[in-house]
Design a protein around this motif. Structure first.
Motif, short mmCIF file in Angstrom:
data_model
loop_
_atom_site.label_atom_id
_atom_site.label_comp_id
_atom_site.label_asym_id
_atom_site.label_seq_id
_atom_site.Cartn_x
_atom_site.Cartn_y
_atom_site.Cartn_z
N VAL A 102 65.25 34.23 57.22
CA VAL A 102 64.67 33.11 56.48
C VAL A 102 63.68 33.61 55.44
N ASP A 103 62.85 34.58 55.83
CA ASP A 103 61.90 35.17 54.88
C ASP A 103 62.63 35.75 53.68
N LEU A 104 63.69 36.50 53.94
CA LEU A 104 64.45 37.13 52.85
C LEU A 104 65.15 36.08 51.99
N LEU A 105 65.66 35.03 52.61
CA LEU A 105 66.32 33.95 51.87
C LEU A 105 65.35 33.27 50.92
N LEU A 106 64.18 32.91 51.41
CA LEU A 106 63.20 32.22 50.57
C LEU A 106 62.69 33.12 49.46
N GLN A 107 62.53 34.41 49.76
CA GLN A 107 62.11 35.36 48.73
C GLN A 107 63.18 35.47 47.65
N ALA A 108 64.44 35.50 48.06
CA ALA A 108 65.54 35.60 47.10
C ALA A 108 65.62 34.36 46.22
N ILE A 109 65.45 33.18 46.81
CA ILE A 109 65.48 31.94 46.03
C ILE A 109 64.35 31.94 45.01
N TRP A 110 63.19 32.42 45.43
CA TRP A 110 62.03 32.48 44.52
C TRP A 110 62.28 33.45 43.37
N ARG A 111 62.77 34.65 43.69
CA ARG A 111 62.92 35.67 42.66
C ARG A 111 64.07 35.36 41.71
N TYR A 112 65.14 34.76 42.21
CA TYR A 112 66.32 34.56 41.37
C TYR A 112 66.30 33.22 40.64
N ASP A 168 44.69 36.78 40.53
CA ASP A 168 43.62 36.46 41.47
C ASP A 168 43.86 35.16 42.19
N GLU A 169 44.91 34.39 41.77
CA GLU A 169 45.24 33.15 42.45
C GLU A 169 46.41 33.32 43.40
N ALA A 170 47.17 34.41 43.25
CA ALA A 170 48.36 34.60 44.08
C ALA A 170 47.95 34.85 45.52
N PRO A 171 48.52 34.09 46.47
CA PRO A 171 48.13 34.26 47.86
C PRO A 171 48.65 35.56 48.44
N GLU A 172 47.84 36.14 49.28
CA GLU A 172 48.28 37.32 50.01
C GLU A 172 49.18 36.87 51.15
N ARG A 173 50.33 37.50 51.29
CA ARG A 173 51.25 37.12 52.34
C ARG A 173 51.23 38.15 53.46
N ALA A 174 51.34 37.66 54.67
CA ALA A 174 51.26 38.53 55.83
C ALA A 174 52.41 39.52 55.82
N SER A 175 52.14 40.71 56.26
CA SER A 175 53.17 41.75 56.30
C SER A 175 53.64 42.02 57.72
N ALA A 176 53.20 41.19 58.64
CA ALA A 176 53.58 41.39 60.04
C ALA A 176 55.09 41.21 60.21
N ALA A 177 55.65 41.90 61.19
CA ALA A 177 57.07 41.80 61.45
C ALA A 177 57.44 40.39 61.87
N ALA A 178 58.64 39.97 61.51
CA ALA A 178 59.11 38.64 61.88
C ALA A 178 59.31 38.57 63.39
N ASP A 179 59.27 37.34 63.93
CA ASP A 179 59.39 37.17 65.38
C ASP A 179 60.82 37.36 65.86
N SER A 180 61.80 37.16 64.99
CA SER A 180 63.19 37.23 65.39
C SER A 180 64.03 37.59 64.18
N PRO A 181 65.28 38.02 64.40
CA PRO A 181 66.16 38.29 63.25
C PRO A 181 66.31 37.07 62.34
N GLU A 182 66.38 35.88 62.92
CA GLU A 182 66.51 34.68 62.11
C GLU A 182 65.28 34.46 61.24
N GLU A 183 64.09 34.69 61.80
CA GLU A 183 62.86 34.55 61.02
C GLU A 183 62.87 35.52 59.84
N LEU A 184 63.31 36.75 60.07
CA LEU A 184 63.38 37.73 59.00
C LEU A 184 64.39 37.28 57.94
#
Length: 292
Positions: free
Chosen positions: A31-41, A13-29
């Protein structure tokens, strides 16, 4: 094998909801994947850091490593522990100085110290301590005020590399002119040179300043409280977070203060418009007192 941090995960109930909207650019996408990978690994959560700052630092890392895409950064840091450490250093913000913003330390001495004198044991948390200059600044102030012996200082940062530097208690000698000026403007009553010894290109701080300090790794984005404190100093950290993470950290800091404890923020930070604004008394120089 790469070393992974152990994240303290928020309740569902404390975990923030993250937007699911498409990234603005390939680089933004990317970056999203990079940060998610750093978090998960690795367990380091930079997903709610201010995006413009993160992108700027990722690009700097790419330039330093000779990489052409953000995806190549992800491939490198997931398979090379040393590269992961370099990347973490690149993402961490380590701009600091001793007695930075001297007016803050004058207010600390005039407003906070008289209250701290009433406690038999004083616990202080420096959250986001970087390489330790501001931790040692407070230690000097406490020594001058005769309070250091009853203080326990906890200094934390996400970056183990800067914590190793902080534990050494060494500052570049070239920085001591600025540090001395700050010390004098902060109301230092004795010569600043008494607090360090010049050794080649380094200023080695008095070992007594480290005696009551515990340096430890802590992630404000994921970890919880570990004690109750009379004073929390979290300066020039929140400005690098987005609004959602700022609110999360404000809840953590508020919950870690004793009743009538003090919170010290950076010159561009505030407790206004936060979940606990009404529970603080605002004091000079970005100091706040928990009153409810």
């Amino acid at each position: 094998m790469a070393t992974r941090a152990k994240p303290v995960r928020a309740d569902a109930d404390e975990a923030p909801e993250r937007a699911s909207a498409a990234a603005d650019s390939p680089e933004e996408l990317e970056v999203d994947l990079l940060l998610q990978a750093i978090w998960r690994y690795y367990g380091y959560d930079f997903r709610d850091y201010a995006r413009a700052s993160i992108v700027r630092r990722v690009r700097f890392f790419m330039q330093e490593e000779g990489l052409s895409t953000v995806s190549s950064v992800q491939e490198l840091v997931l398979h090379d522990a040393f590269a992961q450490r370099r990347f973490l250093r690149a993402l961490s913000v380590n701009v600091t100085a001793m007695f930075r913003d001297p007016a803050f330390y004058r207010a600390l001495r005039e407003v906070v110290v008289p209250v701290l004198r009433t406690y038999p044991i004083i616990r202080i948390w420096h959250a986001g301590c970087s390489s330790g200059e501001e931790v040692y600044s407070v230690a000097i102030l406490l020594r001058l005020e005769g309070l250091y012996e009853r203080c326990q200082l906890y200094a934390t940062d996400i970056n183990e590399a800067v914590l190793r530097q902080a534990r050494k208690g060494e500052v570049p000698l070239a920085a001591m002119r600025e540090n001395t000026r700050n010390y004098i403007e902060a109301g230092g009553r004795q010569g600043f040179a008494r607090w360090y010894t010049a050794r080649e290109d380094r200023a080695v701080l008095d070992a007594e300043l480290r005696r009551n300090v515990v340096f430890a790794q802590h992630n404000l984005a994921t970890d919880g409280s570990f004690n109750e404190f009379n004073l929390i100093v979290c300066r020039n950290v929140l400005i690098y977070f987005n609004r959602r993470l700022q609110e999360r950290v404000h809840r953590l800091l508020y919950g870690s203060l004793v009743q009538f404890g003090f919170l010290g923020l950076g010159s561009k930070e505030t407790a206004r418009f936060t979940p606990h604004e009404a529970q603080y008394q605002e004091l000079p120089e970005r100091l706040y007192r928990k009153v409810a």
